[in-house]
Design a protein around this motif. Sequence first.
Motif, PDB file in Angstrom:
ATOM      1  N   TRP A 133       0.843  -1.194   0.000  1.00 46.85           N
ATOM      2  CA  TRP A 133       0.000   0.000   0.000  1.00 46.85           C
ATOM      3  C   TRP A 133       0.874   1.238   0.000  1.00 46.85           C
ATOM      4  CZ3 TRP A 133       0.682  -3.295   4.018  1.00 46.85           C
ATOM      5  CH2 TRP A 133       1.143  -2.784   5.229  1.00 46.85           C
ATOM      6  N   LYS A 134       0.280   2.357  -0.400  1.00 50.48           N
ATOM      7  CA  LYS A 134       0.985   3.634  -0.451  1.00 50.48           C
ATOM      8  C   LYS A 134       0.243   4.656   0.379  1.00 50.48           C
ATOM      9  CE  LYS A 134       3.395   3.780  -4.825  1.00 50.48           C
ATOM     10  NZ  LYS A 134       3.625   4.555  -6.040  1.00 50.48           N
ATOM     11  N   VAL A 135       1.007   5.511   1.039  1.00 54.62           N
ATOM     12  CA  VAL A 135       0.450   6.649   1.761  1.00 54.62           C
ATOM     13  C   VAL A 135       1.091   7.907   1.175  1.00 54.62           C
ATOM     14  CG1 VAL A 135       0.131   7.789   3.981  1.00 54.62           C
ATOM     15  CG2 VAL A 135       0.211   5.282   3.870  1.00 54.62           C
ATOM     16  N   THR A 136       0.241   8.794   0.651  1.00 54.31           N
ATOM     17  CA  THR A 136       0.697  10.071   0.121  1.00 54.31           C
ATOM     18  C   THR A 136       0.210  11.159   1.070  1.00 54.31           C
ATOM     19  OG1 THR A 136       0.515   9.223  -2.124  1.00 54.31           O
ATOM     20  CG2 THR A 136       0.638  11.614  -1.875  1.00 54.31           C
ATOM     21  N   ARG A 137       1.131  12.030   1.462  1.00 49.44           N
ATOM     22  CA  ARG A 137       0.799  13.096   2.407  1.00 49.44           C
ATOM     23  C   ARG A 137       0.911  14.455   1.720  1.00 49.44           C
ATOM     24  NH1 ARG A 137       0.523  10.794   7.446  1.00 49.44           N
ATOM     25  NH2 ARG A 137       1.484   8.725   7.538  1.00 49.44           N
ATOM     26  N   LYS A 138      -0.115  15.271   1.915  1.00 54.17           N
ATOM     27  CA  LYS A 138      -0.128  16.612   1.333  1.00 54.17           C
ATOM     28  C   LYS A 138      -0.436  17.598   2.454  1.00 54.17           C
ATOM     29  CE  LYS A 138      -2.367  19.336  -2.250  1.00 54.17           C
ATOM     30  NZ  LYS A 138      -3.406  19.326  -3.285  1.00 54.17           N
ATOM     31  N   VAL A 139       0.366  18.642   2.545  1.00 55.64           N
ATOM     32  CA  VAL A 139       0.167  19.658   3.582  1.00 55.64           C
ATOM     33  C   VAL A 139      -0.251  20.966   2.923  1.00 55.64           C
ATOM     34  CG1 VAL A 139       1.283  21.010   5.398  1.00 55.64           C
ATOM     35  CG2 VAL A 139       1.833  18.584   5.136  1.00 55.64           C
ATOM     36  N   GLU A 140      -1.362  21.495   3.425  1.00 55.38           N
ATOM     37  CA  GLU A 140      -1.822  22.816   3.021  1.00 55.38           C
ATOM     38  C   GLU A 140      -2.070  23.603   4.294  1.00 55.38           C
ATOM     39  OE1 GLU A 140      -5.215  21.699   0.607  1.00 55.38           O
ATOM     40  OE2 GLU A 140      -4.031  21.986  -1.215  1.00 55.38           O
ATOM     41  N   GLY A 141      -1.206  24.592   4.551  1.00 55.14           N
ATOM     42  CA  GLY A 141      -1.320  25.369   5.784  1.00 55.14           C
ATOM     43  C   GLY A 141      -1.091  24.481   6.987  1.00 55.14           C
ATOM     44  N   ASP A 142      -2.072  24.417   7.879  1.00 56.34           N
ATOM     45  CA  ASP A 142      -1.955  23.616   9.094  1.00 56.34           C
ATOM     46  C   ASP A 142      -2.758  22.326   9.015  1.00 56.34           C
ATOM     47  OD1 ASP A 142      -0.212  25.361  10.338  1.00 56.34           O
ATOM     48  OD2 ASP A 142      -1.815  26.584  11.175  1.00 56.34           O
ATOM     49  N   VAL A 143      -3.035  21.845   7.790  1.00 65.08           N
ATOM     50  CA  VAL A 143      -3.789  20.608   7.598  1.00 65.08           C
ATOM     51  C   VAL A 143      -2.990  19.663   6.711  1.00 65.08           C
ATOM     52  CG1 VAL A 143      -5.923  19.602   6.688  1.00 65.08           C
ATOM     53  CG2 VAL A 143      -5.990  21.821   7.844  1.00 65.08           C
ATOM     54  N   MET A 144      -2.826  18.435   7.204  1.00 61.08           N
ATOM     55  CA  MET A 144      -2.196  17.377   6.422  1.00 61.08           C
ATOM     56  C   MET A 144      -3.275  16.373   6.025  1.00 61.08           C
ATOM     57  SD  MET A 144       0.525  14.365   7.496  1.00 61.08           S
ATOM     58  CE  MET A 144       1.805  15.452   8.047  1.00 61.08           C
ATOM     59  N   THR A 145      -3.310  16.025   4.752  1.00 62.33           N
ATOM     60  CA  THR A 145      -4.206  14.979   4.278  1.00 62.33           C
ATOM     61  C   THR A 145      -3.346  13.775   3.919  1.00 62.33           C
ATOM     62  OG1 THR A 145      -5.711  16.641   3.405  1.00 62.33           O
ATOM     63  CG2 THR A 145      -6.009  14.386   2.612  1.00 62.33           C
ATOM     64  N   ALA A 146      -3.643  12.639   4.539  1.00 58.31           N
ATOM     65  CA  ALA A 146      -2.921  11.393   4.278  1.00 58.31           C
ATOM     66  C   ALA A 146      -3.864  10.457   3.536  1.00 58.31           C
ATOM     67  CB  ALA A 146      -2.460  10.760   5.584  1.00 58.31           C
ATOM     68  N   VAL A 147      -3.486  10.093   2.307  1.00 57.34           N
ATOM     69  CA  VAL A 147      -4.303   9.223   1.484  1.00 57.34           C
ATOM     70  C   VAL A 147      -3.587   7.887   1.326  1.00 57.34           C
ATOM     71  CG1 VAL A 147      -5.400   8.919  -0.763  1.00 57.34           C
ATOM     72  CG2 VAL A 147      -5.283  11.200   0.266  1.00 57.34           C
ATOM     73  N   THR A 148      -4.223   6.831   1.834  1.00 59.48           N
ATOM     74  CA  THR A 148      -3.676   5.482   1.744  1.00 59.48           C
ATOM     75  C   THR A 148      -4.429   4.734   0.658  1.00 59.48           C
ATOM     76  OG1 THR A 148      -3.192   5.504   4.110  1.00 59.48           O
ATOM     77  CG2 THR A 148      -3.213   3.357   3.028  1.00 59.48           C
ATOM     78  N   THR A 149      -3.692   4.149  -0.282  1.00 60.36           N
ATOM     79  CA  THR A 149      -4.325   3.355  -1.334  1.00 60.36           C
ATOM     80  C   THR A 149      -3.779   1.938  -1.279  1.00 60.36           C
ATOM     81  OG1 THR A 149      -2.682   4.118  -2.935  1.00 60.36           O
ATOM     82  CG2 THR A 149      -4.776   5.280  -2.900  1.00 60.36           C
ATOM     83  N   VAL A 150      -4.712   0.998  -1.357  1.00 60.00           N
ATOM     84  CA  VAL A 150      -4.364  -0.421  -1.416  1.00 60.00           C
ATOM     85  C   VAL A 150      -5.448  -1.092  -2.250  1.00 60.00           C
ATOM     86  CG1 VAL A 150      -5.474  -0.890   0.818  1.00 60.00           C
ATOM     87  CG2 VAL A 150      -3.837  -2.530  -0.108  1.00 60.00           C
ATOM     88  N   GLY A 151      -5.013  -1.769  -3.319  1.00 66.54           N
ATOM     89  CA  GLY A 151      -6.000  -2.373  -4.205  1.00 66.54           C
ATOM     90  C   GLY A 151      -6.954  -1.309  -4.710  1.00 66.54           C
ATOM     91  N   ASP A 152      -8.271  -1.568  -4.595  1.00 68.48           N
ATOM     92  CA  ASP A 152      -9.277  -0.602  -5.052  1.00 68.48           C
ATOM     93  C   ASP A 152      -9.787   0.283  -3.919  1.00 68.48           C
ATOM     94  OD1 ASP A 152     -10.772  -2.402  -3.601  1.00 68.48           O
ATOM     95  OD2 ASP A 152     -12.254  -2.761  -5.171  1.00 68.48           O
ATOM     96  N   ALA A 153      -9.105   0.277  -2.785  1.00 72.66           N
ATOM     97  CA  ALA A 153      -9.556   1.029  -1.612  1.00 72.66           C
ATOM     98  C   ALA A 153      -8.695   2.271  -1.394  1.00 72.66           C
ATOM     99  CB  ALA A 153      -9.511   0.148  -0.369  1.00 72.66           C
ATOM    100  N   THR A 154      -9.377   3.315  -0.928  1.00 75.94           N
ATOM    101  CA  THR A 154      -8.684   4.557  -0.561  1.00 75.94           C
ATOM    102  C   THR A 154      -9.158   4.984   0.813  1.00 75.94           C
ATOM    103  OG1 THR A 154      -8.573   5.258  -2.865  1.00 75.94           O
ATOM    104  CG2 THR A 154      -8.285   6.965  -1.210  1.00 75.94           C
ATOM    105  N   LEU A 155      -8.220   5.136   1.725  1.00 68.67           N
ATOM    106  CA  LEU A 155      -8.470   5.610   3.081  1.00 68.67           C
ATOM    107  C   LEU A 155      -7.899   7.016   3.173  1.00 68.67           C
ATOM    108  CD1 LEU A 155      -9.094   5.243   6.165  1.00 68.67           C
ATOM    109  CD2 LEU A 155      -6.782   4.307   6.369  1.00 68.67           C
TER     110      LEU A 155
END
Length: 140
Positions: free
Chosen positions: A111-133
């Motif tokens: 699985w992969k976790v991509t992290r994006k920071v905008e200001g004081d908020v981090m969004t962490a998107v985990t993808t595995v197979g057809d699922a996204t958390l």
Amino acid sequence: MALNPNILGTWQVDLSKTTGLEDFARVMAFTPERTERYRNLDYAVTVSQEGDAYKIEVDFKGAVPNASYTLKVGETIDYKSVEGYTAKLTLTVENGQPVETYVYTEKNISWKVTRKVEGDVMTAVTTVGDATLTQVLNRV
């Protein structure tokens, strides 16, 4: 390539903004109990830089043992999960964003976790197979 310095600091997960947990749990073959444990897993992540390495410290607020690891961009380390299994973790940078790739060979899953920071908020998107958390963390 170095990580964008805006990722440095301490980040607290906002459990009310987590989406996709059920699909993630299905693909990861979680039991209902394990899914519920993840749904309520309150944590804070501190990211600091030591030379060309990044130290990641995760405070699980007493629910499970805290985790700490140090890694460099492009290197692979052993990562121990909350459940105690070991996966290979590689940190890379894609489009300026940190990407964590985990490979758990015993279960033939990655699985992969991509992290994006905008200001004081981090969004962490985990993808595995057809699922996204998707998880949202706020700077503290």
